[in-house]
Design a protein around this motif. Sequence first.
Motif, PDB file in Angstrom:
ATOM      1  N   GLY A 119       2.519   0.834 -48.418  1.00  0.00           N
ATOM      2  CA  GLY A 119       1.922  -0.402 -47.937  1.00  0.00           C
ATOM      3  C   GLY A 119       2.847  -1.224 -47.058  1.00  0.00           C
ATOM      4  O   GLY A 119       2.575  -2.392 -46.801  1.00  0.00           O
ATOM      5  N   GLY A 120       3.937  -0.610 -46.588  1.00  0.00           N
ATOM      6  CA  GLY A 120       4.859  -1.315 -45.712  1.00  0.00           C
ATOM      7  C   GLY A 120       4.261  -1.548 -44.342  1.00  0.00           C
ATOM      8  O   GLY A 120       3.238  -0.967 -43.971  1.00  0.00           O
ATOM      9  N   SER A 121       4.906  -2.392 -43.596  1.00  0.00           N
ATOM     10  CA  SER A 121       4.446  -2.730 -42.256  1.00  0.00           C
ATOM     11  C   SER A 121       5.310  -2.048 -41.206  1.00  0.00           C
ATOM     12  O   SER A 121       6.462  -1.706 -41.459  1.00  0.00           O
ATOM     13  N   PRO A 122       4.754  -1.866 -39.992  1.00  0.00           N
ATOM     14  CA  PRO A 122       5.573  -1.324 -38.905  1.00  0.00           C
ATOM     15  C   PRO A 122       6.837  -2.163 -38.731  1.00  0.00           C
ATOM     16  O   PRO A 122       6.803  -3.389 -38.819  1.00  0.00           O
ATOM     17  N   GLY A 123       7.941  -1.475 -38.531  1.00  0.00           N
ATOM     18  CA  GLY A 123       9.221  -2.147 -38.406  1.00  0.00           C
ATOM     19  C   GLY A 123      10.013  -2.169 -39.697  1.00  0.00           C
ATOM     20  O   GLY A 123      11.187  -2.523 -39.706  1.00  0.00           O
ATOM     21  N   GLU A 124       9.374  -1.793 -40.811  1.00  0.00           N
ATOM     22  CA  GLU A 124      10.055  -1.765 -42.103  1.00  0.00           C
ATOM     23  C   GLU A 124      10.567  -0.373 -42.469  1.00  0.00           C
ATOM     24  O   GLU A 124      11.107  -0.181 -43.552  1.00  0.00           O
ATOM     25  N   GLU A 125      10.418   0.597 -41.573  1.00  0.00           N
ATOM     26  CA  GLU A 125      10.837   1.953 -41.870  1.00  0.00           C
ATOM     27  C   GLU A 125      12.349   1.994 -42.118  1.00  0.00           C
ATOM     28  O   GLU A 125      13.117   1.484 -41.308  1.00  0.00           O
ATOM     29  N   PRO A 126      12.781   2.566 -43.228  1.00  0.00           N
ATOM     30  CA  PRO A 126      14.225   2.642 -43.493  1.00  0.00           C
ATOM     31  C   PRO A 126      14.892   3.653 -42.559  1.00  0.00           C
ATOM     32  O   PRO A 126      14.306   4.679 -42.225  1.00  0.00           O
ATOM     33  N   VAL A 127      16.091   3.344 -42.132  1.00  0.00           N
ATOM     34  CA  VAL A 127      16.803   4.233 -41.210  1.00  0.00           C
ATOM     35  C   VAL A 127      18.138   4.714 -41.777  1.00  0.00           C
ATOM     36  O   VAL A 127      18.883   5.398 -41.084  1.00  0.00           O
ATOM     37  N   ASP A 128      18.441   4.403 -43.033  1.00  0.00           N
ATOM     38  CA  ASP A 128      19.744   4.768 -43.569  1.00  0.00           C
ATOM     39  C   ASP A 128      19.981   6.277 -43.601  1.00  0.00           C
ATOM     40  O   ASP A 128      21.080   6.740 -43.293  1.00  0.00           O
ATOM     41  N   ILE A 129      18.974   7.063 -43.915  1.00  0.00           N
ATOM     42  CA  ILE A 129      19.146   8.520 -43.926  1.00  0.00           C
ATOM     43  C   ILE A 129      19.263   9.044 -42.493  1.00  0.00           C
ATOM     44  O   ILE A 129      20.037   9.964 -42.223  1.00  0.00           O
ATOM     45  N   LEU A 130      18.552   8.438 -41.563  1.00  0.00           N
ATOM     46  CA  LEU A 130      18.696   8.823 -40.153  1.00  0.00           C
ATOM     47  C   LEU A 130      20.126   8.564 -39.697  1.00  0.00           C
ATOM     48  O   LEU A 130      20.750   9.420 -39.056  1.00  0.00           O
ATOM     49  N   GLU A 131      20.655   7.393 -40.019  1.00  0.00           N
ATOM     50  CA  GLU A 131      22.032   7.052 -39.678  1.00  0.00           C
ATOM     51  C   GLU A 131      23.002   8.056 -40.293  1.00  0.00           C
ATOM     52  O   GLU A 131      23.910   8.546 -39.626  1.00  0.00           O
ATOM     53  N   TYR A 132      22.800   8.333 -41.568  1.00  0.00           N
ATOM     54  CA  TYR A 132      23.650   9.266 -42.297  1.00  0.00           C
ATOM     55  C   TYR A 132      23.689  10.628 -41.590  1.00  0.00           C
ATOM     56  O   TYR A 132      24.759  11.191 -41.359  1.00  0.00           O
ATOM     57  N   LEU A 133      22.529  11.162 -41.256  1.00  0.00           N
ATOM     58  CA  LEU A 133      22.450  12.482 -40.627  1.00  0.00           C
ATOM     59  C   LEU A 133      23.055  12.487 -39.220  1.00  0.00           C
ATOM     60  O   LEU A 133      23.803  13.396 -38.863  1.00  0.00           O
ATOM     61  N   ILE A 134      22.749  11.473 -38.437  1.00  0.00           N
ATOM     62  CA  ILE A 134      23.286  11.396 -37.069  1.00  0.00           C
ATOM     63  C   ILE A 134      24.806  11.252 -37.114  1.00  0.00           C
ATOM     64  O   ILE A 134      25.519  11.891 -36.329  1.00  0.00           O
ATOM     65  N   ASP A 135      25.316  10.454 -38.036  1.00  0.00           N
ATOM     66  CA  ASP A 135      26.762  10.290 -38.172  1.00  0.00           C
ATOM     67  C   ASP A 135      27.460  11.604 -38.506  1.00  0.00           C
ATOM     68  O   ASP A 135      28.649  11.770 -38.238  1.00  0.00           O
ATOM     69  N   ARG A 136      26.724  12.533 -39.074  1.00  0.00           N
ATOM     70  CA  ARG A 136      27.304  13.818 -39.464  1.00  0.00           C
ATOM     71  C   ARG A 136      26.926  14.949 -38.509  1.00  0.00           C
ATOM     72  O   ARG A 136      27.121  16.106 -38.812  1.00  0.00           O
ATOM     73  N   GLY A 137      26.358  14.574 -37.357  1.00  0.00           N
ATOM     74  CA  GLY A 137      26.129  15.563 -36.312  1.00  0.00           C
ATOM     75  C   GLY A 137      24.706  16.025 -36.094  1.00  0.00           C
ATOM     76  O   GLY A 137      24.474  16.952 -35.302  1.00  0.00           O
ATOM     77  N   ALA A 138      23.739  15.417 -36.752  1.00  0.00           N
ATOM     78  CA  ALA A 138      22.346  15.806 -36.515  1.00  0.00           C
ATOM     79  C   ALA A 138      21.977  15.520 -35.060  1.00  0.00           C
ATOM     80  O   ALA A 138      22.294  14.463 -34.525  1.00  0.00           O
ATOM     81  N   ASN A 139      21.325  16.475 -34.448  1.00  0.00           N
ATOM     82  CA  ASN A 139      20.953  16.379 -33.039  1.00  0.00           C
ATOM     83  C   ASN A 139      19.533  15.842 -32.910  1.00  0.00           C
ATOM     84  O   ASN A 139      18.579  16.497 -33.328  1.00  0.00           O
ATOM     85  N   ILE A 140      19.402  14.689 -32.308  1.00  0.00           N
ATOM     86  CA  ILE A 140      18.111  14.020 -32.149  1.00  0.00           C
ATOM     87  C   ILE A 140      17.209  14.757 -31.163  1.00  0.00           C
ATOM     88  O   ILE A 140      16.006  14.547 -31.131  1.00  0.00           O
ATOM     89  N   HIS A 141      17.777  15.654 -30.371  1.00  0.00           N
ATOM     90  CA  HIS A 141      17.024  16.331 -29.314  1.00  0.00           C
ATOM     91  C   HIS A 141      16.514  17.725 -29.684  1.00  0.00           C
ATOM     92  O   HIS A 141      15.796  18.331 -28.897  1.00  0.00           O
ATOM     93  N   VAL A 142      16.870  18.236 -30.854  1.00  0.00           N
ATOM     94  CA  VAL A 142      16.400  19.558 -31.269  1.00  0.00           C
ATOM     95  C   VAL A 142      14.884  19.509 -31.420  1.00  0.00           C
ATOM     96  O   VAL A 142      14.337  18.564 -31.990  1.00  0.00           O
ATOM     97  N   THR A 143      14.214  20.532 -30.897  1.00  0.00           N
ATOM     98  CA  THR A 143      12.752  20.580 -30.992  1.00  0.00           C
ATOM     99  C   THR A 143      12.307  21.662 -31.964  1.00  0.00           C
ATOM    100  O   THR A 143      12.985  22.672 -32.148  1.00  0.00           O
ATOM    101  N   ASP A 144      11.141  21.441 -32.564  1.00  0.00           N
ATOM    102  CA  ASP A 144      10.571  22.425 -33.478  1.00  0.00           C
ATOM    103  C   ASP A 144       9.839  23.504 -32.688  1.00  0.00           C
ATOM    104  O   ASP A 144       9.915  23.538 -31.461  1.00  0.00           O
ATOM    105  N   LEU A 145       9.136  24.373 -33.379  1.00  0.00           N
ATOM    106  CA  LEU A 145       8.459  25.478 -32.707  1.00  0.00           C
ATOM    107  C   LEU A 145       7.337  25.029 -31.771  1.00  0.00           C
ATOM    108  O   LEU A 145       6.909  25.783 -30.910  1.00  0.00           O
ATOM    109  N   ARG A 146       6.893  23.793 -31.928  1.00  0.00           N
ATOM    110  CA  ARG A 146       5.856  23.253 -31.034  1.00  0.00           C
ATOM    111  C   ARG A 146       6.455  22.385 -29.930  1.00  0.00           C
ATOM    112  O   ARG A 146       5.726  21.705 -29.209  1.00  0.00           O
ATOM    113  N   GLY A 147       7.792  22.383 -29.848  1.00  0.00           N
ATOM    114  CA  GLY A 147       8.463  21.605 -28.812  1.00  0.00           C
ATOM    115  C   GLY A 147       8.595  20.129 -29.129  1.00  0.00           C
ATOM    116  O   GLY A 147       8.849  19.322 -28.241  1.00  0.00           O
ATOM    117  N   LYS A 148       8.446  19.760 -30.399  1.00  0.00           N
ATOM    118  CA  LYS A 148       8.497  18.347 -30.798  1.00  0.00           C
ATOM    119  C   LYS A 148       9.858  17.997 -31.394  1.00  0.00           C
ATOM    120  O   LYS A 148      10.356  18.672 -32.286  1.00  0.00           O
TER     121      LYS A 148
END
Length: 104
Positions: free
Chosen positions: A48-77
């Motif tokens: 029931g959260g609102s737009p803008g309330e999405e947590p980003v701590d796990i995103l930060e954690y992964l990016i800080d450890r080298g996760a690539n934001i540009h990798v695409t899945d099998l559908r190019g997403k």
Amino acid sequence: MCAVEQENKEIMDMLIASGADINYQCSGGWTALNQAVNLSIDGTIQTGGSPGEEPVDILEYLIDRGANIHVTDLRGKSPIDVATSYKSDKIIQFPEEYRPLHQD
């Protein structure tokens, strides 16, 4: 993927320290970052959260450890394409606004 789903940084740390590939793609081509983006947005919607309330701590954690934001899945997403499909402005703008720990 399970550690991301459970938001268990201790297990993620252990996996990364043991040599796990943070950009590993599962059978559908999703990475841990794709999973984290999806869970952040979908979890906010389901609780029931609102737009803008999405947590980003796990995103930060992964990016800080080298996760690539540009990798695409099998559908190019990419993870940002996942956010775009949900119309999550916070997550769409996140990569431009976030400064990973390993950058000046």
